[in-house]
Design an enzyme around this catalytic site. Structure first.
Site, PDB file in Angstrom:
ATOM      1  N   SER A  20     -11.404  -7.690  -1.491  1.00  0.00           N
ATOM      2  CA  SER A  20     -10.894  -6.768  -0.295  1.00  0.00           C
ATOM      3  C   SER A  20     -11.990  -6.543   0.488  1.00  0.00           C
ATOM      4  CB  SER A  20     -10.595  -5.568  -0.939  1.00  0.00           C
ATOM      5  OG  SER A  20     -10.825  -4.301   0.019  1.00  0.00           O
TER       6      SER A  20
ATOM      7  N   ASP B 224      -6.637  -5.064   3.396  1.00  0.00           N
ATOM      8  CA  ASP B 224      -6.254  -3.644   3.049  1.00  0.00           C
ATOM      9  C   ASP B 224      -5.543  -2.735   4.259  1.00  0.00           C
ATOM     10  OD1 ASP B 224      -8.405  -3.125   0.302  1.00  0.00           O
ATOM     11  OD2 ASP B 224      -6.332  -3.280   0.160  1.00  0.00           O
TER      12      ASP B 224
ATOM     13  N   ASP C 171      -6.076  -4.456  -8.746  1.00  0.00           N
ATOM     14  CA  ASP C 171      -7.029  -3.967  -7.543  1.00  0.00           C
ATOM     15  C   ASP C 171      -7.115  -2.713  -7.580  1.00  0.00           C
ATOM     16  OD1 ASP C 171      -5.987  -3.835  -3.911  1.00  0.00           O
ATOM     17  OD2 ASP C 171      -7.677  -3.246  -5.037  1.00  0.00           O
ATOM     18  N   GLY C 172      -8.462  -2.574  -7.974  1.00  0.00           N
ATOM     19  CA  GLY C 172      -8.994  -1.384  -7.874  1.00  0.00           C
ATOM     20  C   GLY C 172     -10.156  -0.987  -8.721  1.00  0.00           C
TER      21      GLY C 172
HETATM   22  C1  DX5 Z   1      -6.897   0.761  -2.293  1.00  0.00           C
HETATM   23  C2  DX5 Z   1      -7.635  -0.609  -1.965  1.00  0.00           C
HETATM   24  C3  DX5 Z   1      -8.903  -0.620  -2.681  1.00  0.00           C
HETATM   25  C4  DX5 Z   1      -9.432  -2.122  -2.450  1.00  0.00           C
HETATM   26  C5  DX5 Z   1     -10.900  -2.361  -3.511  1.00  0.00           C
HETATM   27  O1  DX5 Z   1      -7.662   1.636  -2.017  1.00  0.00           O
HETATM   28  O2  DX5 Z   1      -6.720  -1.740  -2.260  1.00  0.00           O
HETATM   29  O3  DX5 Z   1      -8.475  -0.822  -4.163  1.00  0.00           O
HETATM   30  O4  DX5 Z   1      -8.775  -3.037  -2.413  1.00  0.00           O
HETATM   31  O5  DX5 Z   1     -11.612  -1.548  -3.744  1.00  0.00           O
HETATM   32  P1  DX5 Z   1     -12.657  -1.343  -4.911  1.00  0.00           P
HETATM   33  O6  DX5 Z   1     -12.928  -2.760  -5.232  1.00  0.00           O
HETATM   34  O7  DX5 Z   1     -13.862  -1.001  -4.084  1.00  0.00           O
HETATM   35  O8  DX5 Z   1     -12.367  -0.427  -5.912  1.00  0.00           O
END
Ligand code: DX5
Length: 244
Positions: free
Chosen positions: A13, A40, A180-181
């Protein structure tokens, strides 16, 4: 197309990127061997944050050869679908929670010639998407509540990831299962063990700018070793059996 036998995909992301040098940051990701880039997109309504529009994505498009996926964390995604595709995203991910007519929205994405993805927030059950899986190429299970990078991974989502893998298996279709996350060295194996094959990571990659290729390789290896059937991560033969 992905299945649990596909090699894991690492999809950064760009949320944590230096937005004043976005083109260079995306070139850095390409050189590090990532599989594609996730944009994002946030509208400040669906999530309490705002990020980029299609023009920002379009400005980076000619600089790298990587695939782009637009993760639309926006209400009423239908209103701008064409703009994300025209900006160079070959995959458009909408949230099941963001439109009252999810089936129509996903069909509209496919009509534009893009791969259709659907995302579910942590509280959203998979039943919200089970009747549209014939329209999707990618199912994104959020492992944080969306809006910000750097949040902690929700391990409570692992049963949902496993259920999503089961659900996809029953469709007979090749649907990518992405998470994701909070994905990083300490969490990617658990998500892979649960059945995810595509991993979106932001903070875990950008904090390793100086050794990005090694970090991408490390994450991919951790996911590959933990994937069901990899043979690297022996499952207990009979978890219920008393130890011999
Ligand atoms: C939603 C976003 C985040 C991002 C990744 O908030 O979609 O999840 O892509 O963030 P990290 O890998 O830093 O948790």
């Amino acid at each position: 197309m992905a299945s649990t036998t596909s090699p894991p995909r690492i999809v950064p992301s760009v949320l944590p990127a230096d937005f004043s040098r976005l083109g260079e940051e995306c070139r850095l990701l390409e050189r590090a061997g990532v599989d594609r880039i996730q944009w994002d997109v946030m509208d400040g309504v669906f999530v309490p944050n705002m990020t980029m529009g299609p023009d920002v994505i379009a400005s980076v498009r000619p600089l790298v050869d990587l695939g782009f996926e637009a993760h639309l964390m926006v209400m009423e995604p239908d209103r701008m679908l064409r703009h994300w595709v025209d900006a160079g995203c070959e995959t458009v991910i909408v949230h099941a929670e963001a439109t009252p007519h999810l089936h129509r929205t996903l069909d509209a994405v496919r009509e534009l010639g893009a791969r259709a993805g659907v995302a579910v927030n942590p509280a959203t059950p998979l039943s919200a998407v089970e009747h549209v899986l014939d329209l999707v190429d990618l199912l994104l299970v959020m492992t944080v509540n969306p809006g910000w990078g750097g949040q902690s991974y929700l391990s409570s989502m692992e049963p949902k990831i496993a259920a999503a893998r089961e659900l996809i298996g029953r469709t007979g279709r090749e649907i990518e299962l992405e998470v994701d996350g909070g994905i990083g060295r300490g969490t990617i194996a658990d998500a892979a063990r649960a059945g995810a094959t595509t991993f979106c990571a932001g903070s875990a990659l950008f904090r390793e700018r100086g050794r990005l290729a090694e970090e991408v390789d490390a994450l991919r290896a951790l996911a590959a070793d933990a994937a069901p059937g990899s043979g690297q991560d022996p499952q207990p033969e009979n978890p219920g059996r008393e130890a011999a």
